[in-house]
Design a protein around this motif. Structure first.
Motif, PDB file in Angstrom:
ATOM      1  N   GLN A  49      -0.775 -17.171   1.592  1.00 25.43           N
ATOM      2  CA  GLN A  49      -1.559 -16.759   2.765  1.00 25.43           C
ATOM      3  C   GLN A  49      -1.420 -17.720   3.961  1.00 25.43           C
ATOM      4  O   GLN A  49      -2.404 -18.277   4.452  1.00 25.43           O
ATOM      5  CB  GLN A  49      -3.043 -16.592   2.388  1.00 25.43           C
ATOM      6  CG  GLN A  49      -3.276 -15.525   1.344  1.00 25.43           C
ATOM      7  CD  GLN A  49      -4.673 -14.925   1.374  1.00 25.43           C
ATOM      8  OE1 GLN A  49      -5.538 -15.363   2.112  1.00 25.43           O
ATOM      9  NE2 GLN A  49      -4.894 -13.906   0.564  1.00 25.43           N
TER      10      GLN A  49
ATOM     11  N   LYS B  53      -1.265 -18.878   7.799  1.00 24.42           N
ATOM     12  CA  LYS B  53      -2.100 -18.339   8.884  1.00 24.42           C
ATOM     13  C   LYS B  53      -1.362 -18.195  10.215  1.00 24.42           C
ATOM     14  O   LYS B  53      -1.898 -17.618  11.155  1.00 24.42           O
ATOM     15  CB  LYS B  53      -3.324 -19.237   9.109  1.00 24.42           C
ATOM     16  CG  LYS B  53      -4.169 -19.465   7.866  1.00 24.42           C
ATOM     17  CD  LYS B  53      -4.763 -18.179   7.342  1.00 24.42           C
ATOM     18  CE  LYS B  53      -5.627 -18.424   6.092  1.00 24.42           C
ATOM     19  NZ  LYS B  53      -6.092 -17.160   5.493  1.00 24.42           N
ATOM     20  N   THR B  54      -0.164 -18.766  10.358  1.00 31.74           N
ATOM     21  CA  THR B  54       0.516 -18.760  11.659  1.00 31.74           C
ATOM     22  C   THR B  54       1.598 -17.695  11.729  1.00 31.74           C
ATOM     23  O   THR B  54       2.264 -17.381  10.737  1.00 31.74           O
ATOM     24  CB  THR B  54       1.166 -20.129  11.951  1.00 31.74           C
ATOM     25  OG1 THR B  54       2.204 -20.369  10.998  1.00 31.74           O
ATOM     26  CG2 THR B  54       0.137 -21.245  11.898  1.00 31.74           C
TER      27      THR B  54
ATOM     28  N   ASN C 188      -8.069 -15.085  14.484  1.00 28.80           N
ATOM     29  CA  ASN C 188      -6.764 -15.752  14.484  1.00 28.80           C
ATOM     30  C   ASN C 188      -6.127 -15.572  15.864  1.00 28.80           C
ATOM     31  O   ASN C 188      -5.707 -14.472  16.238  1.00 28.80           O
ATOM     32  CB  ASN C 188      -5.858 -15.153  13.402  1.00 28.80           C
ATOM     33  CG  ASN C 188      -4.564 -15.939  13.253  1.00 28.80           C
ATOM     34  OD1 ASN C 188      -3.817 -16.116  14.201  1.00 28.80           O
ATOM     35  ND2 ASN C 188      -4.306 -16.412  12.042  1.00 28.80           N
TER      36      ASN C 188
ATOM     37  N   GLU D  18      -3.846 -11.823   7.952  1.00 28.88           N
ATOM     38  CA  GLU D  18      -2.755 -12.263   8.825  1.00 28.88           C
ATOM     39  C   GLU D  18      -1.438 -11.545   8.488  1.00 28.88           C
ATOM     40  O   GLU D  18      -0.692 -11.157   9.384  1.00 28.88           O
ATOM     41  CB  GLU D  18      -2.554 -13.779   8.717  1.00 28.88           C
ATOM     42  CG  GLU D  18      -3.616 -14.606   9.415  1.00 28.88           C
ATOM     43  CD  GLU D  18      -4.881 -14.775   8.588  1.00 28.88           C
ATOM     44  OE1 GLU D  18      -5.860 -15.334   9.105  1.00 28.88           O
ATOM     45  OE2 GLU D  18      -4.870 -14.339   7.416  1.00 28.88           O
TER      46      GLU D  18
ATOM     47  N   TYR E 234      -5.310 -10.303   2.651  1.00 33.67           N
ATOM     48  CA  TYR E 234      -4.532 -11.224   3.476  1.00 33.67           C
ATOM     49  C   TYR E 234      -4.387 -10.605   4.874  1.00 33.67           C
ATOM     50  O   TYR E 234      -3.396  -9.952   5.196  1.00 33.67           O
ATOM     51  CB  TYR E 234      -3.163 -11.464   2.838  1.00 33.67           C
ATOM     52  CG  TYR E 234      -2.249 -12.389   3.615  1.00 33.67           C
ATOM     53  CD1 TYR E 234      -2.752 -13.432   4.406  1.00 33.67           C
ATOM     54  CD2 TYR E 234      -0.863 -12.222   3.575  1.00 33.67           C
ATOM     55  CE1 TYR E 234      -1.912 -14.262   5.119  1.00 33.67           C
ATOM     56  CE2 TYR E 234      -0.012 -13.053   4.282  1.00 33.67           C
ATOM     57  CZ  TYR E 234      -0.544 -14.070   5.057  1.00 33.67           C
ATOM     58  OH  TYR E 234       0.296 -14.897   5.774  1.00 33.67           O
TER      59      TYR E 234
END
Length: 655
Positions: free
Chosen positions: A52, A54-55, A125, A87, A85
């Motif tokens: 997972q 994040k970017t 995000n 993102e 998930y």
């Protein structure tokens, strides 16, 4: 019931059956595709869902080779959703949205980007929020929904600019937003403002080394210049964009650039050249699937045929381009098609039809540039600029207050420091001026001494005596020849003494003249030669005037004068390295040891200053160059170890 109605109902039933069959095929295809997901991708997707990240950058790097495959993207989106998930799901949805946008399915693209935006906002995000906002701005701009496009690009820019330590992706997103806003300035026909946005984005893209961004911004600047009437400037930017697209192997970029170049050629009344570019693009653009571009290619092809009076072909191309734009609701392309149809009918001479198409174009122009949209855009732009300025003013006011307090607290210290710095600066300046003045006087003194050395009374007296002897012996021809050479040498010495440096070619000419005169007094016993190495341009090499004379004089009077037999002096000019050239003065005289003995035995001893003065002059000359000068004097010996002359080596700097 009339027969026509039955036919219509039957036709409708056939269409429904066809659509049902098509949907069934799509379901079967998607099921089969799902079953055919490569095992390697399944493993990669499961790993990413487990980790997972994040970017955006991390995900894009890992999925770069698969992000063009819609089946794999759907699989990853579904897997991410099932395993919590967000993102990963946002990434896949945005990539799918881009794919649909590029094949002109704008409604599907909007739905996917909006879902990605909602997910990104839910988990806050910023990477994916900015991406989703920018992508929505691009889609709405493609459909000429200016209000929505500007809203989304503005939100993306404001959000991205708030990030304190932006990642590469955030910096790219700022550029995308700037590019979007620049495109909207284009719609307002504010081309200078648009170019400012594109140039700002261009600079940032250069810093990031993003060739795709460079290609896009050069394309946009070219479009602005084209609209302003600067066709040559537009051509230059379109060609730069095409070069970048070729470098990154972008098919869509190539098609856009070539279509733009063809459009310029049409405006320059070069339809044949335009068609050379446009004809291959007709099929290439269809393969890409972006019908906003394909419709423009077809409309421009029609325009080219209009200029060539191929009216039937022109009409077919423009109508096909118009149909593509209508099927996919691209108002700006519809407007463009109607304008070109009006031009076509005008060329045919059917002014009634030309006027009808002109009115249709005018209706679409009003639809695109409605007063509401224009007011909204102006209000948003003004509000954004004002907010930005107000924020800057507030920040500057706070900074000024801090500086004012610091200055007040340290006023005495700053004043004393300023006085000390001023005093030290004044002292240093005075010392520097004194040193500079002293150095200038020293150089002048050296030049004067050098002139006196060259024109010493001994040399003048001997030369005049030789002329006198020729006259007494009634050798008028020799006297005139000698006097001409003597006067020419005196003139050269006087001219050279007024110059700090002269070309090496002039110095060699002067030395040859000097040796000719001295050789007459030696009854032409001396064999004198000048040898310049190949590829040395003596006109480009600088040297202080009359540098070589003292060394030649020493060779003559201390080396060769006491010697019996053959007497030789040779000047060699050679390459040493990139920053130096070497000048050698070689004689076969008695050598320095015997010359010193002879000097001690003389009744009258004259102190020779010429060489010392020359070294000082060379030192001053070398200050203007990166490299240093060097002077070396070597004794030469024969195979039995007996003195066999002297070699003077001068290394002269050239850079």
């Amino acid at each position: 019931m009339p027969i026509e109605n039955f036919k219509q109902i039957e036709s409708l039933h056939r269409m429904q059956r066809t659509m049902s069959f098509f949907l069934l095929l799509m379901c079967v295809f998607e099921t089969l595709s799902a079953q055919e997901i490569p095992k390697e991708f399944v493993e990669k997707a499961e790993t990413l869902v487990h980790l997972q990240p994040k970017t955006y950058e991390f995900l894009d790097k890992e999925l770069y080779s698969e992000k063009r495959d819609t089946t794999l993207l759907r699989y990853f989106a579904k897997l991410s959703e099932e395993n919590g998930y967000p993102e990963g799901q946002a990434y896949a949805l945005n990539q799918l949205g881009m794919k649909y946008r590029n094949i002109s399915q704008y409604k599907k693209a909007v739905t996917l980007h909006e879902r990605a935006l909602a997910i990104s906002e839910e988990v806050n995000n910023i990477d994916f929020r900015v991406l989703s906002l920018n992508m929505l701005g691009v889609v709405y701009r493609r459909t000429d929904a200016i209000k929505s496009a500007l809203d989304y690009n503005q939100r993306a820019l404001e959000l991205a600019e708030q990030v304190e330590d932006p990642s590469h992706h955030i910096k790219r997103s700022i550029n995308v937003a700037l590019n979007g806003i620049g495109n909207l300035y284009q719609t307002l026909e504010q081309y200078d403002l648009a170019i400012l946005q594109f140039e700002r984005a261009l600079k940032l893209e250069e810093e990031l080394g993003n060739k795709l961004g460079l290609a896009i911004n050069h394309q946009n600047i070219g479009h602005c210049l084209e609209e302003k009437g600067d066709l040559e400037g537009a051509l230059e930017n379109y060609r730069k964009s095409l070069a970048y697209n070729e470098e990154i192997d972008s098919n869509i970029g190539r098609v856009i650039c070539k279509n733009s170049l063809a459009q310029i050629y049409l405006k320059q009344d070069m339809p044949y050249l335009a068609l050379v570019l446009l004809e291959p693009l007709q099929e290439e653009s269809k393969k890409i699937g972006d019908f906003s571009i394909t419709s423009l290619v077809y409309i421009n092809s029609g325009w080219a045929h209009t200029k060539l009076s191929n009216f039937e072909r022109a009409e077919n191309f423009i109508l096909e381009g118009l149909q593509m734009a209508q099927n996919r609701n691209i108002p700006s392309n519809i407007l463009y098609a109607y304008e070109k149809l009006s031009d076509l009918e005008k060329a045919r001479g059917d002014y009634k039809k030309a006027y009808e198409f002109y009115k249709k174009a005018d209706e679409y122009d009003k639809q695109i540039s409605s007063a509401t949209n224009l007011r909204y855009m102006n209000d948003i732009i003004v509000r954004y600029e004002n907010d930005k300025k107000n924020n800057q003013i507030a920040v500057l006011a706070k900074e000024n207050e801090i500086v004012r307090l610091k200055l007040k607290k340290n006023q005495t210290t700053l004043l004393v420091s300023a006085l000390i710095v001023g005093l030290i600066s004044s002292i240093l300046y005075i010392l520097y001026r004194q040193y500079q003045s002293k150095n200038e006087r020293r150089v002048l003194t050296l030049e004067q001494k050098m002139l006196r050395s060259q024109m010493n009374p001994h040399f003048l007296f001997n030369s005049l005596n030789s002329i006198k002897l020729y006259i007494i012996n009634n050798e008028q021809k020799n006297a005139v020849h000698y006097l001409n050479k003597f006067s020419k040498l005196v003139r050269k010495i006087l001219e050279a003494s007024s110059q700090k440096e002269i070309p090496l070619s002039e110095e060699l000419d002067t030395m040859e003249l000097y040796m000719n005169i001295e050789n007459i007094r030696f009854s032409n016993e001396i064999d004198f030669k000048i040898d310049v190495e190949k590829d040395i341009n003596v006109d480009n090499i600088k040297i202080p005037s009359l540098t070589l004379q003292p060394f030649l004089e020493n060779s003559l009077w201390h080396g060769l004068s006491p010697k019996t037999g053959d007497k030789k002096i040779q000047i060699n000019v050679k390459h040493k390295n990139k920053g130096h050239v070497t000048i050698e003065i070689v004689d076969n005289g008695i050598g320095r040891t015997m010359a010193e003995v002879n000097k001690e035995n003389r009744v009258l001893k004259r102190k020779s200053l010429g060489i010392r003065i020359t070294k000082e002059r060379l030192a001053n000359f070398a200050k203007d160059y990166q490299n240093k000068f060097d002077v070396a004097i070597m004794d030469l010996f024969d195979e039995n170890g007996n003195p066999n002359g002297t070699k003077v080596i001068l290394d002269i700097p050239t850079i």
